[in-house]
Design a protein around this motif. Structure first.
Motif, PDB file in Angstrom:
ATOM      1  N   TYR A 299       3.173   5.916  -3.122  1.00 27.36           N
ATOM      2  CA  TYR A 299       4.327   6.598  -3.719  1.00 27.36           C
ATOM      3  C   TYR A 299       4.170   6.695  -5.237  1.00 27.36           C
ATOM      4  O   TYR A 299       4.516   7.716  -5.846  1.00 27.36           O
ATOM      5  N   SER A 300       3.677   5.619  -5.862  1.00 31.82           N
ATOM      6  CA  SER A 300       3.543   5.602  -7.321  1.00 31.82           C
ATOM      7  C   SER A 300       2.516   6.616  -7.812  1.00 31.82           C
ATOM      8  O   SER A 300       2.503   6.973  -8.990  1.00 31.82           O
ATOM      9  N   ARG A 301       1.665   7.093  -6.915  1.00 32.78           N
ATOM     10  CA  ARG A 301       0.656   8.105  -7.249  1.00 32.78           C
ATOM     11  C   ARG A 301       1.072   9.482  -6.734  1.00 32.78           C
ATOM     12  O   ARG A 301       0.257  10.390  -6.672  1.00 32.78           O
ATOM     13  N   PHE A 302       2.356   9.589  -6.326  1.00 37.09           N
ATOM     14  CA  PHE A 302       2.912  10.839  -5.799  1.00 37.09           C
ATOM     15  C   PHE A 302       2.129  11.316  -4.577  1.00 37.09           C
ATOM     16  O   PHE A 302       1.871  12.507  -4.393  1.00 37.09           O
ATOM     17  N   GLU A 303       1.786  10.358  -3.720  1.00 36.02           N
ATOM     18  CA  GLU A 303       1.069  10.643  -2.479  1.00 36.02           C
ATOM     19  C   GLU A 303       1.922  10.228  -1.284  1.00 36.02           C
ATOM     20  O   GLU A 303       2.854   9.428  -1.411  1.00 36.02           O
ATOM     21  N   ALA A 304       1.603  10.757  -0.123  1.00 41.46           N
ATOM     22  CA  ALA A 304       2.279  10.328   1.105  1.00 41.46           C
ATOM     23  C   ALA A 304       2.003   8.844   1.325  1.00 41.46           C
ATOM     24  O   ALA A 304       0.887   8.376   1.082  1.00 41.46           O
ATOM     25  N   PRO A 305       3.004   8.083   1.785  1.00 38.57           N
ATOM     26  CA  PRO A 305       2.842   6.628   1.941  1.00 38.57           C
ATOM     27  C   PRO A 305       1.980   6.271   3.151  1.00 38.57           C
ATOM     28  O   PRO A 305       2.467   5.783   4.174  1.00 38.57           O
ATOM     29  N   ALA A 306       0.690   6.494   3.024  1.00 38.10           N
ATOM     30  CA  ALA A 306      -0.236   6.235   4.132  1.00 38.10           C
ATOM     31  C   ALA A 306      -0.428   4.735   4.345  1.00 38.10           C
ATOM     32  O   ALA A 306      -0.229   3.927   3.440  1.00 38.10           O
ATOM     33  N   SER A 307      -0.826   4.382   5.556  1.00 35.56           N
ATOM     34  CA  SER A 307      -1.148   2.990   5.877  1.00 35.56           C
ATOM     35  C   SER A 307      -2.409   2.971   6.723  1.00 35.56           C
ATOM     36  O   SER A 307      -2.399   3.405   7.876  1.00 35.56           O
ATOM     37  N   THR A 308      -3.496   2.484   6.129  1.00 35.66           N
ATOM     38  CA  THR A 308      -4.750   2.441   6.880  1.00 35.66           C
ATOM     39  C   THR A 308      -4.745   1.325   7.907  1.00 35.66           C
ATOM     40  O   THR A 308      -5.436   1.422   8.925  1.00 35.66           O
TER      41      THR A 308
ATOM     42  N   MET B   3      -2.212   0.581   9.771  1.00 35.52           N
ATOM     43  CA  MET B   3      -1.520   1.141  10.929  1.00 35.52           C
ATOM     44  C   MET B   3      -2.150   2.452  11.376  1.00 35.52           C
ATOM     45  O   MET B   3      -1.683   3.065  12.341  1.00 35.52           O
ATOM     46  N   MET B   4      -3.195   2.895  10.646  1.00 29.78           N
ATOM     47  CA  MET B   4      -3.860   4.156  10.958  1.00 29.78           C
ATOM     48  C   MET B   4      -2.876   5.330  10.958  1.00 29.78           C
ATOM     49  O   MET B   4      -2.922   6.216  11.807  1.00 29.78           O
ATOM     50  N   LEU B   5      -1.969   5.319   9.966  1.00 30.31           N
ATOM     51  CA  LEU B   5      -0.995   6.390   9.832  1.00 30.31           C
ATOM     52  C   LEU B   5      -1.194   7.108   8.497  1.00 30.31           C
ATOM     53  O   LEU B   5      -1.327   6.462   7.455  1.00 30.31           O
ATOM     54  N   GLN B   6      -1.210   8.418   8.556  1.00 36.81           N
ATOM     55  CA  GLN B   6      -1.324   9.201   7.332  1.00 36.81           C
ATOM     56  C   GLN B   6      -0.030   9.191   6.534  1.00 36.81           C
ATOM     57  O   GLN B   6      -0.015   9.426   5.329  1.00 36.81           O
ATOM     58  N   ASN B   7       1.067   8.892   7.233  1.00 42.53           N
ATOM     59  CA  ASN B   7       2.363   8.795   6.579  1.00 42.53           C
ATOM     60  C   ASN B   7       3.171   7.721   7.303  1.00 42.53           C
ATOM     61  O   ASN B   7       3.460   7.851   8.488  1.00 42.53           O
ATOM     62  N   SER B   8       3.534   6.675   6.580  1.00 40.34           N
ATOM     63  CA  SER B   8       4.233   5.550   7.209  1.00 40.34           C
ATOM     64  C   SER B   8       5.634   5.909   7.678  1.00 40.34           C
ATOM     65  O   SER B   8       6.252   5.149   8.436  1.00 40.34           O
ATOM     66  N   LEU B   9       6.165   7.071   7.261  1.00 37.64           N
ATOM     67  CA  LEU B   9       7.457   7.504   7.778  1.00 37.64           C
ATOM     68  C   LEU B   9       7.357   7.825   9.266  1.00 37.64           C
ATOM     69  O   LEU B   9       8.379   8.005   9.929  1.00 37.64           O
ATOM     70  N   GLY B  10       6.152   7.872   9.788  1.00 36.21           N
ATOM     71  CA  GLY B  10       5.951   8.026  11.221  1.00 36.21           C
ATOM     72  C   GLY B  10       6.044   6.707  11.969  1.00 36.21           C
ATOM     73  O   GLY B  10       5.933   6.676  13.198  1.00 36.21           O
ATOM     74  N   ASP B  11       6.262   5.615  11.238  1.00 38.28           N
ATOM     75  CA  ASP B  11       6.454   4.300  11.855  1.00 38.28           C
ATOM     76  C   ASP B  11       7.927   3.915  11.778  1.00 38.28           C
ATOM     77  O   ASP B  11       8.585   3.735  12.793  1.00 38.28           O
ATOM     78  N   HIS B  12       8.434   3.780  10.578  1.00 42.02           N
ATOM     79  CA  HIS B  12       9.867   3.578  10.330  1.00 42.02           C
ATOM     80  C   HIS B  12      10.292   4.548   9.246  1.00 42.02           C
ATOM     81  O   HIS B  12       9.541   4.821   8.307  1.00 42.02           O
ATOM     82  N   PHE B  13      11.531   5.049   9.347  1.00 43.10           N
ATOM     83  CA  PHE B  13      12.022   5.983   8.333  1.00 43.10           C
ATOM     84  C   PHE B  13      12.665   5.176   7.209  1.00 43.10           C
ATOM     85  O   PHE B  13      13.850   4.858   7.250  1.00 43.10           O
ATOM     86  N   SER B  14      11.844   4.845   6.193  1.00 42.77           N
ATOM     87  CA  SER B  14      12.304   4.031   5.060  1.00 42.77           C
ATOM     88  C   SER B  14      11.898   4.667   3.734  1.00 42.77           C
ATOM     89  O   SER B  14      11.201   4.033   2.923  1.00 42.77           O
ATOM     90  N   PRO B  15      12.342   5.895   3.467  1.00 45.47           N
ATOM     91  CA  PRO B  15      11.948   6.549   2.213  1.00 45.47           C
ATOM     92  C   PRO B  15      12.506   5.859   0.972  1.00 45.47           C
ATOM     93  O   PRO B  15      12.061   6.139  -0.148  1.00 45.47           O
TER      94      PRO B  15
ATOM     95  N   GLN C 173       0.827  -1.206   0.000  1.00 43.16           N
ATOM     96  CA  GLN C 173       0.000   0.000   0.000  1.00 43.16           C
ATOM     97  C   GLN C 173       0.864   1.261   0.000  1.00 43.16           C
ATOM     98  O   GLN C 173       0.548   2.244  -0.690  1.00 43.16           O
ATOM     99  N   MET C 174       1.966   1.241   0.749  1.00 40.40           N
ATOM    100  CA  MET C 174       2.838   2.418   0.792  1.00 40.40           C
ATOM    101  C   MET C 174       3.424   2.726  -0.578  1.00 40.40           C
ATOM    102  O   MET C 174       3.417   3.886  -1.031  1.00 40.40           O
ATOM    103  N   VAL C 175       3.946   1.696  -1.255  1.00 40.20           N
ATOM    104  CA  VAL C 175       4.553   1.922  -2.569  1.00 40.20           C
ATOM    105  C   VAL C 175       3.488   2.333  -3.579  1.00 40.20           C
ATOM    106  O   VAL C 175       3.734   3.174  -4.453  1.00 40.20           O
TER     107      VAL C 175
END
Length: 487
Positions: free
Chosen positions: A58-67, A69-81, A53-55
């Motif tokens: 990214y492919s849609r030029f959006e923040a890598p959200a994860s529903t 994990m209930m995170l609007q941006n998965s970089l708030g879980d692990h920093f893996s840009p 889901q994160m990738v």
């Protein structure tokens, strides 16, 4: 082999036909195994569904959200840009299988620096022994067998960094090491370790820069960057070393007060001892004679000092970053033990055929330690009727619809804005997706199917209608979905 002769030769890796074959074979072999495992619904939300889901975002030029994990941006879980590098591939084939292929290719890419590093010291035949041993080492197999994780990007980066340091290509070495900053926050300490390793190669200034940068980014990732992206509680949620302290600073103070504390934690469980043995034994404990042991220390500490027992054993991806170091350190350790001062000692004379021993041990351990033991069954290589029908059944739910499902189904449907994995941070009664899709014949971890069934029955009384039921597949649709509101 005379080291002087080795230094005077220039090996062109892309002209090594057998090496290219091994890279191709490893990429294809592990891709096929991973994709078949996924097709049998043995993958899960954690971790394949999450990163898929994160990738996709990214492919849609959006923040890598994860529903999930209930995170609007998965970089708030692990920093893996670094995951964003996979986005262009999703423009071609936006499915979880793409990540499984990427994972296999990244491991295969590490064969090139391992071969070059080894060939320089031991020759071509011995180099092929070591790259083949790497291919079938249990740490590699366990990582590939467990879904997908960004840690795999570090595998070739680490191998190339060690090789570039060895051949004194400092710019390329620095780029490989600094790229680890984009993989995951805990690799910042490996960057600091690379600084010490470089200092041993007479690059003191560059080593000091890396050491400072590693420690600095460790602090920034945990205290600033990740909390900034964490919309849930503005904190870092993966400090799993409570036995040492409540945070990095507390842990450091506790260790300064009691230097034996890490050893008490390290040897607190027999599983940890077994894992240490199984990490080094397939390489005849030769990595312990290498300067690269410096690089292993932060990785082994992160693995065995954790409070979660998932880290201690084999399984999962927690040994991935150690794999290239163990192989290359084994080579360096072997050369060290063959030096002239040991030439008259029988124990070191017996190390002459060590590359063959290393290869044989790793091959012998395959039926004992390999997580792929079930591939010998014919069922693994064919899909049953339920699995064959899944694609057409999934097509009943539009790609723009929100879906709630069990963990083993989620990675097949996670290329969408809203995908909820029941039981994985998501209460079945707390979400109102457009569709529910479940199958009692598949793994329902981390909850039971009886809990899911109870939820579905309750939902059918409150706005949901069963629209499909066959071969175990059950789909519920929100009756309000697709209805145009009339003002």
């Amino acid at each position: 082999m005379n080291p002087q002769d080795a230094n005077n030769r220039q090996i062109v890796w892309y002209k090594e036909k057998f090496l290219l074959f091994l890279v191709f074979f490893m990429s294809v072999f592990y891709s096929v195994l991973s994709i078949l495992r996924h097709s049998h619904f043995d993958s899960n939300t954690w971790d394949l569904g999450l990163f898929d889901q994160m990738v996709w975002h990214y492919s849609r030029f959006e923040a890598p959200a994860s529903t999930s994990m209930m995170l609007q941006n998965s970089l708030g879980d692990h920093f893996s840009p670094i995951l964003a590098l996979c986005a262009p591939l999703y423009w071609i084939y936006p499915h979880a299988e793409t990540l499984l292929v990427v994972q296999a290719v990244l491991f295969a890419a590490a064969l090139i620096p391992i071969f070059l590093f080894t060939e320089k010291r031991l020759g071509r035949k011995q180099a092929y022994c070591f790259v083949t041993a790497f291919m079938f080492f249990w740490g590699v197999q366990d990582t590939i067998e467990f879904d997908f994780h960004p840690d795999v990007f570090a595998v070739p980066l680490i191998a190339f960094a060690i090789y570039f340091i060895d051949v004194k290509k400092w710019l390329w070495a620095s780029l490989s090491i600094f790229a680890l900053l984009l993989v995951k926050e805990d690799l910042t300490l490996l960057i600091a370790a690379f600084g010490v390793y470089l200092a041993l190669h007479q690059k003191v200034k560059l080593g000091l820069l890396l050491a400072v940068a590693g420690v600095l980014f460790f602090y920034l990732d945990l205290a600033v960057i990740i909390p900034h992206f964490n919309n849930a509680d503005k904190s870092y949620d993966h400090w799993i070393y409570q036995s040492l302290g409540t945070g990095p600073l507390n842990a450091l103070l506790a260790i300064l007060k009691n230097p034996f504390l890490p050893f008490d934690v390290l040897f607190s469980d027999g599983t940890k001892i077994k894992t240490l043995f199984l990490l080094f034994a397939p390489f005849l404990f030769l990595p312990l004679f290498s300067r690269q042991v410096i690089l292993m220390l932060p990785l082994i500490a992160a693995k065995l000092l954790a409070n979660s027992s998932n880290y201690w054993g084999m399984g999962f991806h927690y040994s991935a970053t150690l794999c290239p170091i163990l192989v290359m350190a084994c080579v360096e350790g072997l050369v060290c033990c063959r030096q002239k001062e040991f030439s008259n000692k029988g124990i070191f004379k017996s190390l002459l055929p060590a590359p063959t021993y290393v290869l044989m041990i790793n091959l012998i351990l395959i039926p004992i330690l390999s997580p792929w033991r079930y591939v010998e069954h014919a069922q693994f290589w064919t899909l049953n009727e339920m699995e064959k029908a899944s694609s057409s059944i999934f097509a009943l739910m539009p790609t723009g619809a929100s879906v709630a499902t069990q963990s083993s189904i989620a990675p097949h449907l996670s290329e969408r804005k809203d995908i909820y994995s029941l039981g994985s941070n998501v209460d079945c009664h707390a979400v109102n997706p457009d569709y529910f899709i479940v199958n009692p014949n598949l793994n329902c971890w981390p909850i039971t199917y009886s809990e899911i069934a109870a939820c579905l029955n309750e939902r059918m009384k409150n706005g949901y209608k069963k629209i499909f039921e066959k071969d175990g597949w059950i789909i519920l649709k929100n009756e309000s979905y697709g209805v145009i509101a009339v003002k």
